[in-house]
Design a protein around this motif. Sequence first.
Motif, PDB file in Angstrom:
ATOM      1  N   TYR A   1       0.836  -1.197   0.000  1.00 28.22           N
ATOM      2  CA  TYR A   1       0.000   0.000   0.000  1.00 28.22           C
ATOM      3  C   TYR A   1       0.871   1.247   0.000  1.00 28.22           C
ATOM      4  O   TYR A   1       1.837   1.343   0.763  1.00 28.22           O
ATOM      5  CB  TYR A   1      -0.866   0.037   1.256  1.00 28.22           C
ATOM      6  N   TYR A   2       0.484   2.217  -0.826  1.00 29.59           N
ATOM      7  CA  TYR A   2       1.066   3.554  -0.796  1.00 29.59           C
ATOM      8  C   TYR A   2      -0.064   4.571  -0.657  1.00 29.59           C
ATOM      9  O   TYR A   2      -1.176   4.352  -1.163  1.00 29.59           O
ATOM     10  CB  TYR A   2       1.844   3.856  -2.086  1.00 29.59           C
ATOM     11  N   GLY A   3       0.216   5.700   0.009  1.00 29.12           N
ATOM     12  CA  GLY A   3      -0.792   6.733   0.172  1.00 29.12           C
ATOM     13  C   GLY A   3      -0.254   8.120  -0.085  1.00 29.12           C
ATOM     14  O   GLY A   3       0.953   8.333  -0.191  1.00 29.12           O
ATOM     15  N   SER A   4      -1.190   9.069  -0.196  1.00 31.65           N
ATOM     16  CA  SER A   4      -0.859  10.482  -0.468  1.00 31.65           C
ATOM     17  C   SER A   4       0.016  10.593  -1.709  1.00 31.65           C
ATOM     18  O   SER A   4       0.992  11.353  -1.739  1.00 31.65           O
ATOM     19  CB  SER A   4      -0.156  11.121   0.743  1.00 31.65           C
ATOM     20  N   MET A   5      -0.352   9.828  -2.739  1.00 26.09           N
ATOM     21  CA  MET A   5       0.499   9.736  -3.920  1.00 26.09           C
ATOM     22  C   MET A   5       0.312  10.896  -4.883  1.00 26.09           C
ATOM     23  O   MET A   5      -0.797  11.385  -5.088  1.00 26.09           O
ATOM     24  CB  MET A   5       0.221   8.425  -4.670  1.00 26.09           C
ATOM     25  N   SER A   6       1.428  11.310  -5.456  1.00 29.10           N
ATOM     26  CA  SER A   6       1.417  12.210  -6.609  1.00 29.10           C
ATOM     27  C   SER A   6       1.638  11.350  -7.847  1.00 29.10           C
ATOM     28  O   SER A   6       1.925  10.155  -7.754  1.00 29.10           O
ATOM     29  CB  SER A   6       2.535  13.248  -6.482  1.00 29.10           C
ATOM     30  N   GLN A   7       1.510  11.950  -9.013  1.00 33.18           N
ATOM     31  CA  GLN A   7       1.742  11.193 -10.236  1.00 33.18           C
ATOM     32  C   GLN A   7       3.178  10.676 -10.288  1.00 33.18           C
ATOM     33  O   GLN A   7       3.427   9.508 -10.601  1.00 33.18           O
ATOM     34  CB  GLN A   7       1.427  12.060 -11.454  1.00 33.18           C
ATOM     35  N   ALA A   8       4.130  11.534  -9.945  1.00 34.44           N
ATOM     36  CA  ALA A   8       5.538  11.129  -9.978  1.00 34.44           C
ATOM     37  C   ALA A   8       5.820  10.037  -8.958  1.00 34.44           C
ATOM     38  O   ALA A   8       6.544   9.076  -9.241  1.00 34.44           O
ATOM     39  CB  ALA A   8       6.437  12.336  -9.737  1.00 34.44           C
ATOM     40  N   ALA A   9       5.239  10.167  -7.761  1.00 32.22           N
ATOM     41  CA  ALA A   9       5.459   9.163  -6.725  1.00 32.22           C
ATOM     42  C   ALA A   9       4.864   7.821  -7.120  1.00 32.22           C
ATOM     43  O   ALA A   9       5.447   6.760  -6.861  1.00 32.22           O
ATOM     44  CB  ALA A   9       4.855   9.637  -5.403  1.00 32.22           C
ATOM     45  N   ALA A  10       3.701   7.831  -7.760  1.00 31.67           N
ATOM     46  CA  ALA A  10       3.069   6.585  -8.194  1.00 31.67           C
ATOM     47  C   ALA A  10       3.909   5.885  -9.254  1.00 31.67           C
ATOM     48  O   ALA A  10       4.087   4.657  -9.222  1.00 31.67           O
ATOM     49  CB  ALA A  10       1.666   6.870  -8.724  1.00 31.67           C
ATOM     50  N   ILE A  11       4.435   6.635 -10.195  1.00 37.87           N
ATOM     51  CA  ILE A  11       5.276   6.052 -11.236  1.00 37.87           C
ATOM     52  C   ILE A  11       6.545   5.461 -10.618  1.00 37.87           C
ATOM     53  O   ILE A  11       6.972   4.356 -10.966  1.00 37.87           O
ATOM     54  CB  ILE A  11       5.611   7.104 -12.311  1.00 37.87           C
ATOM     55  N   ALA A  12       7.140   6.191  -9.659  1.00 39.14           N
ATOM     56  CA  ALA A  12       8.354   5.698  -9.002  1.00 39.14           C
ATOM     57  C   ALA A  12       8.075   4.412  -8.231  1.00 39.14           C
ATOM     58  O   ALA A  12       8.860   3.460  -8.273  1.00 39.14           O
ATOM     59  CB  ALA A  12       8.913   6.772  -8.071  1.00 39.14           C
ATOM     60  N   ALA A  13       6.947   4.365  -7.509  1.00 36.57           N
ATOM     61  CA  ALA A  13       6.603   3.175  -6.733  1.00 36.57           C
ATOM     62  C   ALA A  13       6.344   1.984  -7.646  1.00 36.57           C
ATOM     63  O   ALA A  13       6.775   0.859  -7.360  1.00 36.57           O
ATOM     64  CB  ALA A  13       5.382   3.454  -5.865  1.00 36.57           C
ATOM     65  N   ALA A  14       5.643   2.210  -8.749  1.00 35.30           N
ATOM     66  CA  ALA A  14       5.348   1.121  -9.681  1.00 35.30           C
ATOM     67  C   ALA A  14       6.626   0.599 -10.332  1.00 35.30           C
ATOM     68  O   ALA A  14       6.818  -0.620 -10.463  1.00 35.30           O
ATOM     69  CB  ALA A  14       4.362   1.596 -10.747  1.00 35.30           C
ATOM     70  N   ASN A  15       7.503   1.489 -10.738  1.00 35.76           N
ATOM     71  CA  ASN A  15       8.765   1.059 -11.343  1.00 35.76           C
ATOM     72  C   ASN A  15       9.618   0.283 -10.347  1.00 35.76           C
ATOM     73  O   ASN A  15      10.244  -0.731 -10.704  1.00 35.76           O
ATOM     74  CB  ASN A  15       9.545   2.275 -11.859  1.00 35.76           C
ATOM     75  N   ALA A  16       9.641   0.736  -9.100  1.00 43.16           N
ATOM     76  CA  ALA A  16      10.401   0.019  -8.075  1.00 43.16           C
ATOM     77  C   ALA A  16       9.835  -1.378  -7.866  1.00 43.16           C
ATOM     78  O   ALA A  16      10.588  -2.355  -7.765  1.00 43.16           O
ATOM     79  CB  ALA A  16      10.379   0.805  -6.761  1.00 43.16           C
ATOM     80  N   TYR A  17       8.509  -1.484  -7.814  1.00 42.29           N
ATOM     81  CA  TYR A  17       7.887  -2.786  -7.585  1.00 42.29           C
ATOM     82  C   TYR A  17       8.184  -3.750  -8.717  1.00 42.29           C
ATOM     83  O   TYR A  17       8.401  -4.948  -8.490  1.00 42.29           O
ATOM     84  CB  TYR A  17       6.379  -2.616  -7.410  1.00 42.29           C
ATOM     85  N   ARG A  18       8.226  -3.268  -9.915  1.00 46.79           N
ATOM     86  CA  ARG A  18       8.548  -4.136 -11.063  1.00 46.79           C
ATOM     87  C   ARG A  18       9.964  -4.683 -10.936  1.00 46.79           C
ATOM     88  O   ARG A  18      10.293  -5.709 -11.538  1.00 46.79           O
ATOM     89  CB  ARG A  18       8.366  -3.377 -12.373  1.00 46.79           C
ATOM     90  N   HIS A  19      10.804  -4.006 -10.161  1.00 43.90           N
ATOM     91  CA  HIS A  19      12.176  -4.463  -9.935  1.00 43.90           C
ATOM     92  C   HIS A  19      12.326  -5.138  -8.569  1.00 43.90           C
ATOM     93  O   HIS A  19      13.441  -5.337  -8.080  1.00 43.90           O
ATOM     94  CB  HIS A  19      13.152  -3.294 -10.053  1.00 43.90           C
ATOM     95  N   GLY A  20      11.192  -5.457  -7.931  1.00 42.71           N
ATOM     96  CA  GLY A  20      11.236  -6.177  -6.668  1.00 42.71           C
ATOM     97  C   GLY A  20      11.582  -5.324  -5.470  1.00 42.71           C
ATOM     98  O   GLY A  20      12.032  -5.849  -4.447  1.00 42.71           O
ATOM     99  N   GLU A  21      11.332  -4.015  -5.559  1.00 42.42           N
ATOM    100  CA  GLU A  21      11.684  -3.122  -4.462  1.00 42.42           C
ATOM    101  C   GLU A  21      10.507  -2.237  -4.068  1.00 42.42           C
ATOM    102  O   GLU A  21       9.506  -2.146  -4.795  1.00 42.42           O
ATOM    103  CB  GLU A  21      12.882  -2.242  -4.849  1.00 42.42           C
ATOM    104  N   ILE A  22      10.646  -1.603  -2.907  1.00 41.41           N
ATOM    105  CA  ILE A  22       9.671  -0.625  -2.465  1.00 41.41           C
ATOM    106  C   ILE A  22      10.335   0.743  -2.379  1.00 41.41           C
ATOM    107  O   ILE A  22      11.563   0.858  -2.404  1.00 41.41           O
ATOM    108  CB  ILE A  22       9.070  -0.993  -1.098  1.00 41.41           C
TER     109      ILE A  22
END
Length: 301
Positions: A184-205
């Motif tokens: 779960y992520y909260g208080s997301m901006s567009q940039a933060a959401a993209i960063a979180a999604a890219n990190a998850y695709r690489h197995g990271e948070i």
Amino acid sequence: MNRARGCDHPAGCHTGEVPTLASATTGARFWLLIEHRGPWAARLEECELPEPVHELIRRAADLGVRAQLIRRPLQRHATSGPVHVMVADTTAREPWIAEGVFLDPRDLDLGSLVRGVVPESCILVKEPVFLVCTHARRNACCARIGLPIARVLGESQPGRVWETTHVGGDRYAANLVCLPHGLYYGSMSQAAAIAAANAYRHGEIVLDRFRGRAGIPEPSQAAEHFVRVHTGELSVGGVAVETTRSDGDVTEAIVRHGDVRFRVAVERTMFAPCGIACADTIATYRLAALESFQCGTPVLT
């Protein structure tokens, strides 16, 4: 008539000022996602859905499976025909998500799901799935903030992003959930959401605005968070709570990080966004103690 609830949360909500740690939904180990492009009422039981779908949702509730309606970003036209579903086990040793299409959704074997087995007629999904809450009838902020994020994230992660109904924690809108791990992520901006999604695709948070992992108690989420802060560990499976013991507002946890164990004490406390006299306080956690379990030498207090 259902009306959207307005943005009546405390100051600092939706801005990143309110602490998000240890706020992921604790009762969401198993997930049922049902594609429905038509209107969403405030609650699932109030939605205009075929009776077999309502029956599936009721069966999910009886089994402790979290049901969500989903749709592709900006798709608003109701359709008929077979029902597309996804199911996920987020706290299995190897979390997984699978999907299937059913002429009669009552044929979906949810019993297999809660036993940790992929239901018959479903196939494993190899790519991560991202949910953005855009549930306007539940809270206006979820749509106002979530819709642009769902659209932009959908362009960044084509075919992997879905709008969804309420995921828990309106004050943290926009909310993002990463499956199959239930991050779960909260208080997301567009940039933060993209960063979180890219990190998850690489197995990271990404620790910034990370709410925690669904399906585990909040004190355990907090203990994992503070070990990550201390060690810099960002891999999804890099830390895990092994045992916990609570005494009032204080919980002591043993957290594994590789070959090292940490004894972590976290205390439930309250955050006042408007100051110490603010009535709209928010529950959160602070670190009381953290020490190496192997040598017993305190490393942070």
